[in-house]
Design a protein around this motif. Structure first.
Motif, PDB file in Angstrom:
ATOM      1  N   UNK B 216       0.861  -1.191   0.000  1.00  0.00           N
ATOM      2  CA  UNK B 216       0.000   0.000   0.000  1.00  0.00           C
ATOM      3  C   UNK B 216       0.888   1.229   0.000  1.00  0.00           C
ATOM      4  N   UNK B 222      -0.505  16.149  -5.282  1.00  0.00           N
ATOM      5  CA  UNK B 222      -0.786  15.666  -6.649  1.00  0.00           C
ATOM      6  C   UNK B 222      -0.249  16.640  -7.698  1.00  0.00           C
ATOM      7  N   UNK B 228       1.894  13.517  -8.767  1.00  0.00           N
ATOM      8  CA  UNK B 228       1.231  12.732  -9.807  1.00  0.00           C
ATOM      9  C   UNK B 228       2.174  11.709 -10.445  1.00  0.00           C
ATOM     10  N   UNK B 240      -0.274  -0.650  -4.591  1.00  0.00           N
ATOM     11  CA  UNK B 240      -1.673  -0.194  -4.580  1.00  0.00           C
ATOM     12  C   UNK B 240      -1.644   1.239  -4.060  1.00  0.00           C
ATOM     13  N   UNK B 241      -1.953   2.180  -4.943  1.00  0.00           N
ATOM     14  CA  UNK B 241      -1.661   3.589  -4.657  1.00  0.00           C
ATOM     15  C   UNK B 241      -2.925   4.389  -4.349  1.00  0.00           C
ATOM     16  N   UNK B 242      -2.856   5.194  -3.309  1.00  0.00           N
ATOM     17  CA  UNK B 242      -3.890   6.197  -3.026  1.00  0.00           C
ATOM     18  C   UNK B 242      -3.225   7.567  -3.038  1.00  0.00           C
ATOM     19  N   UNK B 243      -3.919   8.536  -3.602  1.00  0.00           N
ATOM     20  CA  UNK B 243      -3.378   9.897  -3.641  1.00  0.00           C
ATOM     21  C   UNK B 243      -4.216  10.780  -2.718  1.00  0.00           C
ATOM     22  N   UNK B 244      -3.529  11.364  -1.757  1.00  0.00           N
ATOM     23  CA  UNK B 244      -4.161  12.240  -0.767  1.00  0.00           C
ATOM     24  C   UNK B 244      -3.826  13.680  -1.152  1.00  0.00           C
ATOM     25  N   UNK B 245      -4.793  14.585  -1.071  1.00  0.00           N
ATOM     26  CA  UNK B 245      -4.540  15.970  -1.484  1.00  0.00           C
ATOM     27  C   UNK B 245      -5.365  16.930  -0.643  1.00  0.00           C
ATOM     28  N   UNK B 247      -8.120  18.308  -0.901  1.00  0.00           N
ATOM     29  CA  UNK B 247      -9.554  18.088  -0.779  1.00  0.00           C
ATOM     30  C   UNK B 247      -9.899  16.786  -0.065  1.00  0.00           C
ATOM     31  N   UNK B 248      -8.890  16.049   0.367  1.00  0.00           N
ATOM     32  CA  UNK B 248      -9.128  14.779   1.049  1.00  0.00           C
ATOM     33  C   UNK B 248      -9.654  15.057   2.453  1.00  0.00           C
ATOM     34  N   UNK B 249     -10.753  14.379   2.798  1.00  0.00           N
ATOM     35  CA  UNK B 249     -11.367  14.727   4.083  1.00  0.00           C
ATOM     36  C   UNK B 249     -10.695  14.043   5.272  1.00  0.00           C
ATOM     37  N   UNK B 254      -6.109   7.752   5.966  1.00  0.00           N
ATOM     38  CA  UNK B 254      -5.659   7.052   4.751  1.00  0.00           C
ATOM     39  C   UNK B 254      -4.150   6.841   4.783  1.00  0.00           C
ATOM     40  N   UNK B 257      -2.653   3.901   6.567  1.00  0.00           N
ATOM     41  CA  UNK B 257      -2.741   2.556   5.977  1.00  0.00           C
ATOM     42  C   UNK B 257      -1.511   2.220   5.125  1.00  0.00           C
TER      43      UNK B 257
END
Lengths: 347, 347
Positions: B216, B222, B228, B240-245, B247-249, B254, B257
């Motif tokens: 993870x 971004x 990016x 397995x990628x998640x992008x936090x920025x 507007x992320x609440x 996140x 993890x």
């Protein structure tokens, strides 16, 4: 149940869309859900939502696609009147695969239904790559052609990348050119075209007034034609996006965090109830044939998501068929129209 | 503590890298961590890891960058001998910003240190866009130039996008051309160049033998130049990628993890202990000046991650300065070398 991510509907008039399933959105027992139209002139559809415990709203791609085609038809006739130009789509089909022939026929029919000219060339299986490139070159230069589509897959003796890269970027209505994808990925840049299927997914969310900004979105699958561009589109709309794929060790756990799930992997019924957060919105891109002795064809089509389980927990879901499928061609028509508008400086 | 995501070290010889902090990797109290070299001929560095409770291994970007520069110097001299070509980097600086002048001077020095030719043009602040484009055009055609770098930011009267797009893609060693980004996003395609800072982040993970596949990863930020492309690179390596920025609440939840965190937002000490999963690996791209009366300069540089807290819980972390920073220029040299190799068909 659902910590609803829908905006309150602003209008509740007009046409009742028939849904195959009863609808529940949010905590109210009876409400209306508006299907938005992007064109202010056209009518606003609305869904009468009668409550049944634990049953998601069905996102009716067929109805939305029909509405979009009607909007396009209006625009096409306006353009013809104003500047005397009819948008044109050229489709190149190589070989005699039955499924490809069906897709091309459907695209042709869809063009006719909205007044877009369709040109088609059907080359034999043993054509050379050069012959295909010659046709592309001709369409690149043809002012009556505003969109060029090469039906995939190509015969194995051809280099798909060479063929696709030959399409002029201004006519790449499929949106698969790497320059388009690069612009899609970059902030402050805009692609000339967005690939049709992921564009259709986002359009469904918009038309149903489903808010994306700040939401957790999980895209299952990372293909060039759906998963990857869908993730980029969601991020452009300020979702927090995670991409789950074949190497992900805990796809269920990650998917369960999503407010919005877009699945595009081609695995029948892979996403089960336990993968879905209560109230999530599901866009199911998978169209998978599975054996069905009760059907006259011997098979039926199902999505990547186990529909019967998902409707018990999701707040909204696209059916298969009748969800994302019809949207793809509608978006192709939209890309062709906007290409013609851009080339002729209309609007 | 950490469910270590490191591969077992394969060699424990050679140079002892001094780390400013004691090191703990995994459950053993004393072990060696190998810093891998991509070139089999050059020596393998290793870090002697003496145990101290709750203290992350320091990923020494300065040492790794030095090693890479040594490898590049060897390659440059091999190439000169074999085909008589010396790689050349042209840098265009417009205006008299002090920070930009420092960056350009550092790039020049780095080129000299590995035997790469550096050409530099310094245009006045009030130059026209056309003048800049003329220089780019000249370098595009100059066979002695294999990489062209336009130092950003440009004066506000210039269109950055126009200027950057004028650089021939074969010499775009910054890797910012949308065609490069598109290829980076697409499976089965390869960019000619990968942007230097995110490439440096991944290179640090590789050199420290930190496994990416199936892990993870969370990228915070971004931007087009770091966040990016870093996310796309991690996904190419099967994370397995998640992008936090912005507007992320729930960025903390996140990020917690993640097995691998890459932070590139420019917010001093934003990522606190509570954001970090025990055993996570942290690559901190932020370089933020904060007031420091005890320093003669009156300020010090800190990362996006609160270092003092992070070392208590992470398994490995890059310091600021001395982490990602030195890697960026090393990757620029690597891109310039590989451009020269590609243009001259060497190796």
């Amino acid at each position: 149940m659902s910590s609803s991510i829908f905006n309150p509907p602003s209008s509740t008039t007009a046409l009742l869309l028939r849904s195959r399933h009863p609808v529940l959105v949010g905590p109210t027992s009876l409400r209306f859900l508006t299907v938005r139209s992007s064109s202010p002139s056209s009518r606003v559809l609305s869904v009468a939502a009668s409550a049944t415990e634990e049953s998601a709203m069905v996102i009716d791609g067929k109805a939305v696609a029909k509405q979009i085609r009607e909007e396009i038809a209006v625009e096409v006739s306006k353009m013809k009147e104003a500047v005397g130009v009819i948008p044109g789509l050229a489709v190149i089909l190589v070989g005699d695969r039955k499924d490809s022939a069906t897709y091309v026929r459907n695209k042709k029919k869809a063009c006719e239904s909205v007044g877009i000219n369709s040109l088609e060339v059907n080359l034999p299986e043993d054509s050379t790559e050069e012959e295909v490139l010659n046709y592309i070159s001709g369409y690149n230069d043809d002012p009556a052609v505003h969109g060029i589509l090469v039906q995939l897959p190509l015969p194995s003796h051809m280099n798909e990348q060479n063929v696709l890269n030959a399409v002029r970027i201004e006519k790449d209505v499929d949106g698969f050119h790497p320059l388009n994808i690069g612009r899609l990925a970059m902030r402050g840049r805009d692609p000339l075209f967005v690939p049709c299927t992921p564009k259709g997914c986002i359009e469904l969310l918009h038309r149903y007034d489903i808010s994306i900004k700040g939401k957790r979105a999980v895209v299952i699958g990372r293909s060039n034609i759906v998963g990857m561009p869908a993730a980029l589109l969601l991020q452009r709309e300020d979702a927090t996006v995670s991409v789950v794929h074949s190497r992900t060790s805990n796809p269920e756990e990650i998917t369960r965090q999503a407010d919005i799930i877009i699945s595009a992997v081609g695995q029948p019924n892979m996403v089960r109830k336990s993968w879905i957060k209560p109230g999530a919105v599901i866009i199911d891109v998978g169209i998978n044939p599975v054996d069905d002795p009760s059907s006259s064809r011997g098979y039926k089509l199902v999505g990547d998501v186990c529909y019967e389980e998902a409707i018990q927990v999701a707040s909204a879901i696209t059916p298969v068929p009748g969800g994302v499928g019809p949207m793809t061609i509608a978006m192709l028509l939209q890309n062709t129209l906007s290409s013609a508008k851009r080339i002729h400086g209309f609007e």
